[in-house]
Design a protein around this motif. Sequence first.
Motif, PDB file in Angstrom:
ATOM      1  N   LEU A 171       0.853  -1.180   0.000  1.00 39.47           N
ATOM      2  CA  LEU A 171       0.000   0.000   0.000  1.00 39.47           C
ATOM      3  C   LEU A 171       0.891   1.232   0.000  1.00 39.47           C
ATOM      4  O   LEU A 171       1.886   1.280   0.734  1.00 39.47           O
ATOM      5  CB  LEU A 171      -0.917  -0.020   1.228  1.00 39.47           C
ATOM      6  N   LEU A 172       0.555   2.213  -0.821  1.00 40.99           N
ATOM      7  CA  LEU A 172       1.371   3.412  -0.881  1.00 40.99           C
ATOM      8  C   LEU A 172       1.084   4.329   0.309  1.00 40.99           C
ATOM      9  O   LEU A 172      -0.043   4.380   0.809  1.00 40.99           O
ATOM     10  CB  LEU A 172       1.142   4.150  -2.199  1.00 40.99           C
ATOM     11  N   GLY A 173       2.102   5.073   0.729  1.00 38.89           N
ATOM     12  CA  GLY A 173       1.993   5.853   1.957  1.00 38.89           C
ATOM     13  C   GLY A 173       1.461   7.246   1.760  1.00 38.89           C
ATOM     14  O   GLY A 173       1.926   8.190   2.429  1.00 38.89           O
ATOM     15  N   ASP A 174       0.485   7.420   0.855  1.00 39.68           N
ATOM     16  CA  ASP A 174      -0.041   8.755   0.585  1.00 39.68           C
ATOM     17  C   ASP A 174      -1.569   8.777   0.595  1.00 39.68           C
ATOM     18  O   ASP A 174      -2.211   9.363  -0.261  1.00 39.68           O
ATOM     19  CB  ASP A 174       0.500   9.293  -0.740  1.00 39.68           C
ATOM     20  N   LEU A 175      -2.125   8.122   1.619  1.00 41.63           N
ATOM     21  CA  LEU A 175      -3.583   8.026   1.755  1.00 41.63           C
ATOM     22  C   LEU A 175      -4.016   8.622   3.097  1.00 41.63           C
ATOM     23  O   LEU A 175      -4.430   7.916   4.013  1.00 41.63           O
ATOM     24  CB  LEU A 175      -4.021   6.559   1.668  1.00 41.63           C
ATOM     25  N   PRO A 176      -3.949   9.954   3.240  1.00 44.25           N
ATOM     26  CA  PRO A 176      -4.177  10.562   4.547  1.00 44.25           C
ATOM     27  C   PRO A 176      -5.608  10.484   5.049  1.00 44.25           C
ATOM     28  O   PRO A 176      -5.863  10.741   6.222  1.00 44.25           O
ATOM     29  CB  PRO A 176      -3.756  12.017   4.326  1.00 44.25           C
ATOM     30  N   ALA A 177      -6.561  10.132   4.176  1.00 45.05           N
ATOM     31  CA  ALA A 177      -7.956   9.992   4.586  1.00 45.05           C
ATOM     32  C   ALA A 177      -8.344   8.531   4.808  1.00 45.05           C
ATOM     33  O   ALA A 177      -9.513   8.234   5.094  1.00 45.05           O
ATOM     34  CB  ALA A 177      -8.882  10.620   3.544  1.00 45.05           C
ATOM     35  N   LEU A 178      -7.388   7.614   4.702  1.00 48.15           N
ATOM     36  CA  LEU A 178      -7.701   6.191   4.763  1.00 48.15           C
ATOM     37  C   LEU A 178      -8.397   5.812   6.069  1.00 48.15           C
ATOM     38  O   LEU A 178      -7.938   6.156   7.158  1.00 48.15           O
ATOM     39  CB  LEU A 178      -6.416   5.366   4.617  1.00 48.15           C
TER      40      LEU A 178
END
Length: 217
Positions: free
Chosen positions: A116-123
């Motif tokens: 999983l990429l580390g650019d999902l701040p709303a996950l």
Amino acid sequence: MNGDAGFAWHVVIPVKPPARGKSRLEAPGVDRAALADAIARDTVDAVARASRVAEVVVVTAASGWPEGLADSTPPPARARPSAPIRIVRESEPAGLNAAIRRGLATIDRVLPRAVLLGDLPALRPADLDAALALAGAARLGLVADAEGTGSTLITARAGTALVPAFGADSAAAHRAAGHVDLGVAQESTLRRDVDTVEQLRAAAALGLGSRTATLLG
């Protein structure tokens, strides 16, 4: 190990040093490196709180990891303890796919693995759990980003090789390698990665993690 062994996923997250991360993300009045760091940490926290995740493997050359990883959410608000976070160090950033391969090499292939990429701040952890539940029925799984061209998550069931192909048009590259779309809803927070201010606004409408929200005021 959390939950049924068949769904205890080991998730690799590559994290660039903040000074090199999010080069296209220029939010007025906000330090870009601090924003990149906040986004990555909110993403890792959300993944660790997903019930189908057994372990989070962060691959990074950045200093300051794992210090400060604990989420600020009060413990009573959490449904379960967070999964352990393991740091795999890079001496120097070697590129996204190289970092992912480095992390995957530390996980036994007999286990179910995901990237999983580390650019999902709303996950939201529940959205990741929903995708991983679907991934249990797929030899190789894929979640494309909101635009449909990139990939935010790839998965491999136990015993299946997982070869990352992130970059331009990665969704097509992963499909060509045998990954199937997992049928995740278009509005899922798992699809909303962030590279631009416009995408950050879209993520904010879904609800940002505590670090990113605090930084943006």
